[in-house]
Write an enzyme that holds these catalytic residues in place. Structure first.
Site, PDB file in Angstrom:
ATOM      1  N   SER A  56       0.392 -15.846  15.470  1.00  0.00           N
ATOM      2  CA  SER A  56       0.921 -14.505  16.436  1.00  0.00           C
ATOM      3  C   SER A  56       0.124 -13.828  16.095  1.00  0.00           C
ATOM      4  CB  SER A  56       1.918 -14.321  16.852  1.00  0.00           C
ATOM      5  OG  SER A  56       3.021 -15.243  16.936  1.00  0.00           O
TER       6      SER A  56
ATOM      7  N   HIS B  60       1.753 -23.168  18.499  1.00  0.00           N
ATOM      8  CA  HIS B  60       3.335 -23.583  18.636  1.00  0.00           C
ATOM      9  C   HIS B  60       3.226 -24.318  19.964  1.00  0.00           C
ATOM     10  CE1 HIS B  60       3.934 -18.666  17.606  1.00  0.00           C
ATOM     11  NE2 HIS B  60       4.109 -19.743  16.828  1.00  0.00           N
TER      12      HIS B  60
HETATM   13  P1  ADP Z   1       7.322 -16.759  11.491  1.00  0.00           P
HETATM   14  O1  ADP Z   1       7.746 -15.456  12.088  1.00  0.00           O
HETATM   15  O2  ADP Z   1       8.606 -17.476  11.453  1.00  0.00           O
HETATM   16  O3  ADP Z   1       6.743 -17.305  10.660  1.00  0.00           O
HETATM   17  P2  ADP Z   1       6.230 -17.543  13.858  1.00  0.00           P
HETATM   18  O4  ADP Z   1       6.788 -17.203  15.469  1.00  0.00           O
HETATM   19  O5  ADP Z   1       4.919 -16.584  13.422  1.00  0.00           O
HETATM   20  O6  ADP Z   1       7.739 -17.107  13.531  1.00  0.00           O
HETATM   21  O7  ADP Z   1       5.956 -18.725  14.190  1.00  0.00           O
HETATM   22  C1  ADP Z   1       7.333 -20.205  14.420  1.00  0.00           C
HETATM   23  C2  ADP Z   1       6.277 -21.397  14.159  1.00  0.00           C
HETATM   24  O8  ADP Z   1       5.474 -22.222  13.974  1.00  0.00           O
HETATM   25  C3  ADP Z   1       6.144 -21.692  12.068  1.00  0.00           C
HETATM   26  O9  ADP Z   1       6.648 -22.339  11.716  1.00  0.00           O
HETATM   27  C4  ADP Z   1       4.925 -21.458  12.260  1.00  0.00           C
HETATM   28  O10 ADP Z   1       4.271 -21.791  10.815  1.00  0.00           O
HETATM   29  C5  ADP Z   1       4.027 -22.581  13.497  1.00  0.00           C
HETATM   30  N1  ADP Z   1       3.180 -21.940  13.467  1.00  0.00           N
HETATM   31  C6  ADP Z   1       2.640 -20.438  14.110  1.00  0.00           C
HETATM   32  N2  ADP Z   1       1.200 -20.706  14.507  1.00  0.00           N
HETATM   33  C7  ADP Z   1       0.680 -22.267  14.596  1.00  0.00           C
HETATM   34  C8  ADP Z   1       0.061 -22.781  14.715  1.00  0.00           C
HETATM   35  N3  ADP Z   1      -1.368 -22.854  14.870  1.00  0.00           N
HETATM   36  N4  ADP Z   1      -0.479 -24.972  14.613  1.00  0.00           N
HETATM   37  C9  ADP Z   1       0.796 -25.284  13.976  1.00  0.00           C
HETATM   38  N5  ADP Z   1       2.049 -24.726  13.773  1.00  0.00           N
HETATM   39  C10 ADP Z   1       2.120 -22.820  13.984  1.00  0.00           C
END
Ligand code: ADP
Length: 150
Positions: A127, A17
Site C-alpha cells: 500500500s 491483498h
Molecule cells: P498492515 O498495516 O497491518 O501491514 P497492510 O494493509 O499493509 O496492513 O497489509 C495487510 C496484510 O496484507 C499483511 O499481512 C501484509 O503482509 C499483506 N500484504 C500486503 N501486501 C501484500 C502482497 N503484495 N502480497 C501478499 N500479501 C501482502
C-alpha cells in the site's frame, strides 16, 4: 465454523491483498476483512473509501465480510469468534515483523495465525508503494483492483 480475520490498514487495498484473500477462501468458511482504525495514524484514503474499495473489489464473494475495528487485533478476533488470523508474507522482513506479533497474539488469546506466501508476481506491491506512486502522479492501475484505480 472456520472463521478468519484478515486485518490491515488497506490504505488502499492492493492486488497483493486480493490475491491472499482469494487463495484463502477455500481454507475458511468465512473471512472478515478487518480495517484497523488508529486515530494517531494519517491515512491517504478515508475510512469510507477504503471500505468501499474492498466491498467493490470483492462484490459477490459470499464468504467475505468487511468490518472496522480499533485496538488489539487479537481481541477483535476473539470478539468475532474467529480462531484464525490471516496474514500475507512477501519476504523475510515481513516474516521477522510477523513472528513476534503472531506469538504474542497466540499467548494472549490463543488465536492461530495462518500465513500465505505471496505470489511472486505481486511481491513488490505494498500500500505504501501505491501511495508513493499516486502522490507523485504515477499510474497505479497495475497495482490495485479496478475499484481503487478509477
Ligand atoms: P498492515 O498495516 O497491518 O501491514 P497492510 O494493509 O499493509 O496492513 O497489509 C495487510 C496484510 O496484507 C499483511 O499481512 C501484509 O503482509 C499483506 N500484504 C500486503 N501486501 C501484500 C502482497 N503484495 N502480497 C501478499 N500479501 C501482502
Amino acid at each position: 465454523m472456520r472463521r478468519a480475520v484478515f486485518p490491515g490498514s488497506f490504505d488502499p487495498i492492493t492486488l497483493g491483498h486480493i490475491n491472499i484473500i482469494k487463495r484463502a477462501l477455500p481454507l475458511f468458511d468465512e473471512i472478515i476483512i478487518a480495517i484497523g482504525v488508529n486515530t494517531e495514524k494519517k491515512y491517504m484514503y478515508s475510512l469510507e473509501d477504503r471500505e468501499r474499495f474492498i466491498e467493490e473489489s470483492l462484490a459477490g464473494e459470499s464468504k467475505i465480510e468487511v468490518k472496522t475495528y480499533q485496538g488489539l487485533t487479537a481481541n477483535f478476533c476473539k470478539a468475532e469468534n474467529a480462531p484464525f488470523l490471516l496474514r500475507g508474507l512477501r519476504n523475510t522482513g515481513d516474516f521477522t515483523y510477523e513472528q513476534s506479533i503472531a506469538q504474542t497474539n497466540n499467548a494472549m488469546t490463543g488465536v492461530e495465525s495462518v500465513f500465505l506466501i505471496c505470489d511472486p508476481s505481486l511481491s513488490h506491491i505494498s500500500s505504501s508503494i501505491v501511495r508513493d506512486v499516486k502522490r507523485n502522479g504515477g499510474d497505479i492501475s497495475g497495482l490495485v483492483p479496478e475499484a481503487v484505480g478509477k
